[in-house]
Design a protein around this motif. Sequence first.
Motif, PDB file in Angstrom:
ATOM      1  N   GLU A  74       0.841  -1.208   0.000  1.00 40.66           N
ATOM      2  CA  GLU A  74       0.000   0.000   0.000  1.00 40.66           C
ATOM      3  C   GLU A  74       0.872   1.253   0.000  1.00 40.66           C
ATOM      4  O   GLU A  74       0.566   2.236  -0.689  1.00 40.66           O
ATOM      5  CB  GLU A  74      -0.942  -0.008   1.200  1.00 40.66           C
ATOM      6  CG  GLU A  74      -1.928   1.135   1.223  1.00 40.66           C
ATOM      7  CD  GLU A  74      -2.998   1.064   0.131  1.00 40.66           C
ATOM      8  OE1 GLU A  74      -3.380   2.129  -0.397  1.00 40.66           O
ATOM      9  OE2 GLU A  74      -3.459  -0.034  -0.186  1.00 40.66           O
ATOM     10  N   PHE A  75       1.963   1.230   0.732  1.00 36.81           N
ATOM     11  CA  PHE A  75       2.901   2.359   0.761  1.00 36.81           C
ATOM     12  C   PHE A  75       3.458   2.614  -0.641  1.00 36.81           C
ATOM     13  O   PHE A  75       3.498   3.755  -1.114  1.00 36.81           O
ATOM     14  CB  PHE A  75       4.039   2.066   1.746  1.00 36.81           C
ATOM     15  CG  PHE A  75       5.050   3.164   1.859  1.00 36.81           C
ATOM     16  CD1 PHE A  75       4.869   4.200   2.757  1.00 36.81           C
ATOM     17  CD2 PHE A  75       6.178   3.153   1.064  1.00 36.81           C
ATOM     18  CE1 PHE A  75       5.809   5.216   2.857  1.00 36.81           C
ATOM     19  CE2 PHE A  75       7.129   4.162   1.157  1.00 36.81           C
ATOM     20  CZ  PHE A  75       6.946   5.199   2.057  1.00 36.81           C
ATOM     21  N   LYS A  80       2.306   6.274  -6.110  1.00 37.68           N
ATOM     22  CA  LYS A  80       1.813   6.440  -7.486  1.00 37.68           C
ATOM     23  C   LYS A  80       0.350   6.877  -7.485  1.00 37.68           C
ATOM     24  O   LYS A  80      -0.354   6.722  -8.480  1.00 37.68           O
ATOM     25  CB  LYS A  80       1.978   5.137  -8.258  1.00 37.68           C
ATOM     26  CG  LYS A  80       3.434   4.761  -8.418  1.00 37.68           C
ATOM     27  CD  LYS A  80       3.590   3.504  -9.221  1.00 37.68           C
ATOM     28  CE  LYS A  80       5.079   3.216  -9.365  1.00 37.68           C
ATOM     29  NZ  LYS A  80       5.355   2.139 -10.280  1.00 37.68           N
ATOM     30  N   ASN A  81      -0.099   7.392  -6.338  1.00 41.07           N
ATOM     31  CA  ASN A  81      -1.477   7.852  -6.160  1.00 41.07           C
ATOM     32  C   ASN A  81      -2.493   6.737  -6.431  1.00 41.07           C
ATOM     33  O   ASN A  81      -3.524   6.947  -7.055  1.00 41.07           O
ATOM     34  CB  ASN A  81      -1.772   9.082  -7.016  1.00 41.07           C
ATOM     35  CG  ASN A  81      -2.969   9.849  -6.498  1.00 41.07           C
ATOM     36  OD1 ASN A  81      -3.219   9.883  -5.302  1.00 41.07           O
ATOM     37  ND2 ASN A  81      -3.721  10.451  -7.398  1.00 41.07           N
ATOM     38  N   ARG A  82      -2.164   5.527  -5.957  1.00 38.08           N
ATOM     39  CA  ARG A  82      -3.022   4.359  -6.103  1.00 38.08           C
ATOM     40  C   ARG A  82      -3.364   3.831  -4.723  1.00 38.08           C
ATOM     41  O   ARG A  82      -2.677   4.119  -3.743  1.00 38.08           O
ATOM     42  CB  ARG A  82      -2.319   3.247  -6.898  1.00 38.08           C
ATOM     43  CG  ARG A  82      -1.745   3.623  -8.239  1.00 38.08           C
ATOM     44  CD  ARG A  82      -2.750   3.887  -9.299  1.00 38.08           C
ATOM     45  NE  ARG A  82      -3.487   2.684  -9.686  1.00 38.08           N
ATOM     46  CZ  ARG A  82      -4.503   2.703 -10.536  1.00 38.08           C
ATOM     47  NH1 ARG A  82      -4.906   3.817 -11.080  1.00 38.08           N
ATOM     48  NH2 ARG A  82      -5.123   1.586 -10.848  1.00 38.08           N
ATOM     49  N   THR A  83      -4.413   3.051  -4.635  1.00 40.81           N
ATOM     50  CA  THR A  83      -4.751   2.339  -3.415  1.00 40.81           C
ATOM     51  C   THR A  83      -5.086   0.896  -3.793  1.00 40.81           C
ATOM     52  O   THR A  83      -5.506   0.626  -4.914  1.00 40.81           O
ATOM     53  CB  THR A  83      -5.912   3.023  -2.651  1.00 40.81           C
ATOM     54  OG1 THR A  83      -6.058   2.408  -1.373  1.00 40.81           O
ATOM     55  CG2 THR A  83      -7.214   2.962  -3.411  1.00 40.81           C
ATOM     56  N   LEU A  84      -4.877  -0.011  -2.861  1.00 41.22           N
ATOM     57  CA  LEU A  84      -5.015  -1.442  -3.138  1.00 41.22           C
ATOM     58  C   LEU A  84      -6.132  -2.077  -2.330  1.00 41.22           C
ATOM     59  O   LEU A  84      -6.471  -1.609  -1.247  1.00 41.22           O
ATOM     60  CB  LEU A  84      -3.705  -2.165  -2.784  1.00 41.22           C
ATOM     61  CG  LEU A  84      -2.430  -1.659  -3.439  1.00 41.22           C
ATOM     62  CD1 LEU A  84      -1.236  -2.446  -2.920  1.00 41.22           C
ATOM     63  CD2 LEU A  84      -2.522  -1.734  -4.946  1.00 41.22           C
ATOM     64  N   SER A 116      -5.879  -2.643  -7.947  1.00 38.30           N
ATOM     65  CA  SER A 116      -5.303  -1.319  -7.796  1.00 38.30           C
ATOM     66  C   SER A 116      -6.216  -0.307  -8.479  1.00 38.30           C
ATOM     67  O   SER A 116      -6.648  -0.522  -9.605  1.00 38.30           O
ATOM     68  CB  SER A 116      -3.907  -1.302  -8.447  1.00 38.30           C
ATOM     69  OG  SER A 116      -3.392   0.011  -8.493  1.00 38.30           O
ATOM     70  N   ARG A 117      -6.503   0.790  -7.782  1.00 41.21           N
ATOM     71  CA  ARG A 117      -7.333   1.837  -8.352  1.00 41.21           C
ATOM     72  C   ARG A 117      -6.781   3.199  -7.950  1.00 41.21           C
ATOM     73  O   ARG A 117      -5.980   3.303  -7.027  1.00 41.21           O
ATOM     74  CB  ARG A 117      -8.782   1.690  -7.909  1.00 41.21           C
ATOM     75  CG  ARG A 117      -8.998   1.905  -6.429  1.00 41.21           C
ATOM     76  CD  ARG A 117     -10.460   1.655  -6.037  1.00 41.21           C
ATOM     77  NE  ARG A 117     -10.696   1.982  -4.648  1.00 41.21           N
ATOM     78  CZ  ARG A 117     -10.309   1.267  -3.595  1.00 41.21           C
ATOM     79  NH1 ARG A 117      -9.634   0.138  -3.789  1.00 41.21           N
ATOM     80  NH2 ARG A 117     -10.571   1.643  -2.377  1.00 41.21           N
ATOM     81  N   ASN A 118      -7.213   4.241  -8.642  1.00 41.97           N
ATOM     82  CA  ASN A 118      -6.781   5.588  -8.279  1.00 41.97           C
ATOM     83  C   ASN A 118      -7.244   5.906  -6.864  1.00 41.97           C
ATOM     84  O   ASN A 118      -8.365   5.572  -6.479  1.00 41.97           O
ATOM     85  CB  ASN A 118      -7.389   6.627  -9.243  1.00 41.97           C
ATOM     86  CG  ASN A 118      -6.706   6.614 -10.577  1.00 41.97           C
ATOM     87  OD1 ASN A 118      -5.503   6.353 -10.667  1.00 41.97           O
ATOM     88  ND2 ASN A 118      -7.460   6.871 -11.617  1.00 41.97           N
ATOM     89  N   ALA A 119      -6.363   6.538  -6.111  1.00 33.69           N
ATOM     90  CA  ALA A 119      -6.732   6.957  -4.751  1.00 33.69           C
ATOM     91  C   ALA A 119      -7.732   8.108  -4.840  1.00 33.69           C
ATOM     92  O   ALA A 119      -7.608   8.990  -5.677  1.00 33.69           O
ATOM     93  CB  ALA A 119      -5.492   7.391  -3.981  1.00 33.69           C
ATOM     94  N   ALA A 120      -8.750   8.065  -4.017  1.00 37.38           N
ATOM     95  CA  ALA A 120      -9.780   9.108  -4.052  1.00 37.38           C
ATOM     96  C   ALA A 120      -9.397  10.284  -3.205  1.00 37.38           C
ATOM     97  O   ALA A 120      -8.644  10.253  -2.312  1.00 37.38           O
ATOM     98  CB  ALA A 120     -11.102   8.539  -3.565  1.00 37.38           C
TER      99      ALA A 120
END
Length: 120
Positions: A74-75, A80-84, A116-120
């Motif tokens: 997650e770190f 890369k402005n992503r979240t898992l 993996s998706r873009n972090a909101a």
Amino acid sequence: MIPKHVKKLQSDSRHLKTRLHTKNTLVVESDSNPSMQYVVSVKFGKQGEVYARCTCDWARHHGMGCSHVMAALEFLASSKNRTLSFWTNEDDAKRQKQRTFKLVGGGRKNRIWITSRNAA
């Protein structure tokens, strides 16, 4: 060995302090003992495989996907402005319609799916 409660581990991992030590090595604090730290090494395969090893007791006894590994991944994703999100089976992961990776452990059946998706 795959953990039974992946979503709980994922939730617990979000509270762990993590720092980058080298390009593929991270240091993650222990949840049960904040003065203790674990080393997580991460490598990425060419076909979406993620190889991650931790120095915690669970991992040393052939467990995979501990909260320290999840925190480390997650770190890296957050840079890369992503979240898992982590899943115990491929169908649940693919239903998310996001980029999918697999955390690979020993044996063919040892997989934890990661979206993996873009972090909101």
